[in-house]
Write a protein that holds these residues in place. Structure first.
Motif, short mmCIF file in Angstrom:
data_model
loop_
_atom_site.label_atom_id
_atom_site.label_comp_id
_atom_site.label_asym_id
_atom_site.label_seq_id
_atom_site.Cartn_x
_atom_site.Cartn_y
_atom_site.Cartn_z
N CYS A 280 127.37 57.83 8.39
CA CYS A 280 125.91 57.73 8.61
C CYS A 280 125.16 58.55 7.58
O CYS A 280 124.12 58.10 7.05
N ILE B 40 125.11 56.60 4.34
CA ILE B 40 124.14 55.49 4.36
C ILE B 40 122.73 56.01 4.11
O ILE B 40 121.96 55.43 3.34
N VAL B 41 122.39 57.13 4.75
CA VAL B 41 121.06 57.73 4.55
C VAL B 41 120.91 58.18 3.11
O VAL B 41 119.85 58.01 2.48
N PRO C 162 119.35 53.20 3.52
CA PRO C 162 119.72 52.10 4.42
C PRO C 162 119.29 50.73 3.92
O PRO C 162 120.00 49.74 4.12
N PHE D 121 122.29 51.01 12.34
CA PHE D 121 121.80 50.31 11.15
C PHE D 121 122.10 48.82 11.32
O PHE D 121 123.04 48.30 10.73
#
Length: 623
Positions: free
Chosen positions: A231, A234-235, A239, A264
């Motif tokens: 996560c 991804i940030v 995204p 997401f």
């Protein structure tokens, strides 16, 4: 010839008013896209290489393979420039030139060999291109060079190298909003430490980048650790830039998939396509009629390996190697079955020869059934049929083994494979079984992005996608996942109709002529401006890879001691070292080094030969 004109970029533009000695501002037109600019060579270079911030656009007519070739020319130009620099002609203040060297080449070789023998002969280091670069640098400096201290290697120089690489990575990051990107999760289990080591990469047409590594404790809350790290990645990437995640981890982090997709929802979670193909091949081998053939072939192989290899009528070693390394890696059943079929004549001669008495005596009843299979036609006919069924799968694996985007190609293979087999007059019931197997397993093993790529790749226009229920179902799933607004989805559908009907610029003579000649992304950049929403989607979908093979050499050859270094480097130092080490290896692959990397597997020294990916667009860190 003027020195300025020796620069490779001038060959790709037309200079108005002639070419004058020296650098400076000139009026020129790109020979590829016909765009005109005023500026010096730095703007020509930026236009051709796709750099931003210099007042010129990236050339839209140059595909990724051409841009990679230009990058090599630019690196060669800079290397020559550095070599010709007057500073290199002056002896360093540390070099003693008054006395001739008393050290011979043999003496230096002995010293280098002695160092590596004392260090356990780390062959991976010996064959590294950076080792050769280091040796040449020391030789150019001359007598008096002193290596950096360990403290500086752990701190100053490590931070300096990370900064240099991050600067290169920033150029790759600039392209992510335009092309989108794929996060690759590659890992392996460390049996001794009972943990799962996972490397996270980001792939895009501008280059493959290593971001971070995660060590997950299998027996603890490792899944949560990996989920948090993914996560965060991804940030960090953005995204909106991430189109898909490809995991090679199997069921090891299944909980992570559910959580990440809930957080997401616009991101696809895909399996590695090569592994999906392998699973389908295993399913074929389990078909009711195929399983006995595989078992019989294995029984023949086992008996042959136990038979004396001095036999005059058969070369047993043929079973031990395969000329097709890709198939051997992903489809071992296909390879050994193919070898058995190739040995048909020798096997038939063997079982009726005098030498077979030893075989008969040792295996008795088993020999009778094997002899019957070898001398009869049923086994060979079915084995040949199974090889014909496998052959399209193996061809697809060969395509997937290339480090470039094949989104769309995979779905086209699904269509063409069955058509090819029908043309071979294979029994209808067998074809029906295969077709049913593919249909039932496809959604489990493949992403809807494959169908979207099949629709949006211009070379497949006219393949009847609109009438294919499976293709259109996956297209619907793709746009619903990527676009939450119904208005945006309606516009995409309208523009898709314009694309299929070749309306406007999409139907121009050049657009039609270039459909199967240009890189699909470059085609959309050149001809898709009248359908901007679909153009944006097509560029992002067609820019993605479908497997993790391009980064496997990095983790397979990992000789980095994760448990010993923290005390020396600290946690952040270890992260810096991993970032630098893996991106340097990617950079080495990008420059086409053919030097093999070595690693250890199951106690054996294994040689991994990186591909010459200077011709590839999605396998390396661009600098």
């Amino acid at each position: 010839m003027p020195l300025e004109y020796d620069k490779w970029g001038w060959e790709h533009v037309t200079v108005f008013g002639g070419f004058h000695r020296g650098s400076g501002t000139k009026r020129w037109k790109c020979n590829h896209c016909n765009l005109r600019y005023n500026g010096s060579y730095s703007r020509v270079r930026a236009h051709l290489l796709g750099f931003s911030g210099l007042g010129v656009k990236s050339c839209p007519a140059i595909d990724r393979s051409q841009r990679e070739a230009f990058q090599i020319l630019e690196e060669e130009r800079l290397a020559k420039k550095k070599k010709k620099s007057p500073r290199n002609d002056k002896p360093s203040k540390h070099i003693q030139t008054s006395q001739p060297s008393l050290v011979t080449k043999e003496d230096v070789d002995d010293a280098v060999a002695r160092f590596f023998y004392a260090s356990g002969l780390n062959i991976d280091v010996v064959n590294s291109p950076y080792f050769n670069e280091m040796v040449k640098g020391i030789g150019s400096f001359g007598d008096g060079y002193e290596a950096p201290s360990t403290d500086k290697l752990y701190d100053l120089f490590l931070r300096k190298e990370r900064g240099r690489i991050e600067k290169s990575v920033s150029q790759v990051r600039e392209s992510w909003p335009h092309t989108g990107c794929t996060i690759l999760c590659v890992g392996h289990v460390d049996g001794e430490l009972s943990n799962f080591h996972i490397d996270l990469f980001v792939s895009s047409p501008r280059g493959l980048v290593f971001l971070k590594a995660v060590d997950v404790d299998i027996s603890d809350d490792g899944d949560q650790v990996f989920t948090a790290a993914l996560c965060d990645t991804i940030v960090e990437v953005g995204p909106s830039n991430v189109l898909q995640i490809i995991s090679q981890l199997g069921d090891a982090c299944k909980t992570s998939e559910s959580y990440v997709l809930s957080k997401f929802p616009n991101i696809f979670w895909s399996s590695c396509t090569s592994r999906s193909i392998l699973k389908m091949m295993k399913e074929i081998a389990e078909l009711e009629w195929a399983k006995p053939i595989i078992m019989c072939a294995k029984a023949i192989e086992e008996r042959l390996m136990a038979y004396p290899s001095t036999s005059s009528c058969l070369h047993i070693q043929n079973l031990e190697s395969s000329s097709d390394t890709t198939a051997a890696k992903f489809a071992p059943s296909y390879c050994f079955l193919q070898k058995i079929v190739e040995l048909k004549q020798g096997l038939q001669e063997l079982v009726v020869s005098e030498d077979s008495k030893i075989w008969k005596h040792n295996f008795k009843d088993e020999f009778v059934s094997i002899e019957s299979a070898i001398l009869g036609d049923d086994f060979w006919n079915k084995a040949q049929l199974l090889l014909e069924l496998y052959e399209p799968f193996v061809r697809l694996i060969d395509v997937l083994d290339v480090d470039k985007s094949v989104i769309g190609t995979v779905y086209d293979w699904r269509v063409q494979a069955l058509e090819t087999l029908k043309n071979k007059a294979i029994d209808g019931s067998v074809l029906n079984q295969l077709e049913e197997l593919i249909e039932n397993k496809w959604d489990l093993l493949f992403s809807p992005l494959h169908a979207a790529g099949y629709i949006l790749n211009p070379r497949y226009i006219g393949k009847g996608q609109a009438k294919n229920k499976s293709v259109m179902r996956d297209w619907k799933a793709t746009i619903e996942k990527l676009e939450c607004e119904s208005t945006a989805r309606r516009i995409l559908r309208e523009q898709l109709s314009s694309y299929w009907h070749l309306e406007g610029s999409l139907g121009e003579e050049d657009a039609v002529d270039c459909r199967d000649k240009m890189d699909p992304v470059a085609w959309w950049e050149n001809f898709g401006s009248e359908t901007p929403n679909l153009q944006t989607l097509a560029i992002k979908v067609l820019s993605q890879v479908s497997g993790v093979g391009l980064c496997q050499d990095i983790w397979k050859t990992s000789d980095f001691s994760y448990q010993e270094t923290p005390s020396k480097l600290g946690i952040h130092g270890v992260e810096d070292l991993m970032f630098v080490r893996n991106n340097l290896r990617l950079h080495g692959r990008r420059n086409g080094y053919l030097t093999p990397f070595y690693g250890h597997r199951n106690g054996y020294l294994i040689q991994f030969l990186p591909k010459n990916v200077a011709l590839s667009s999605s396998s390396c860190l661009r600098t």
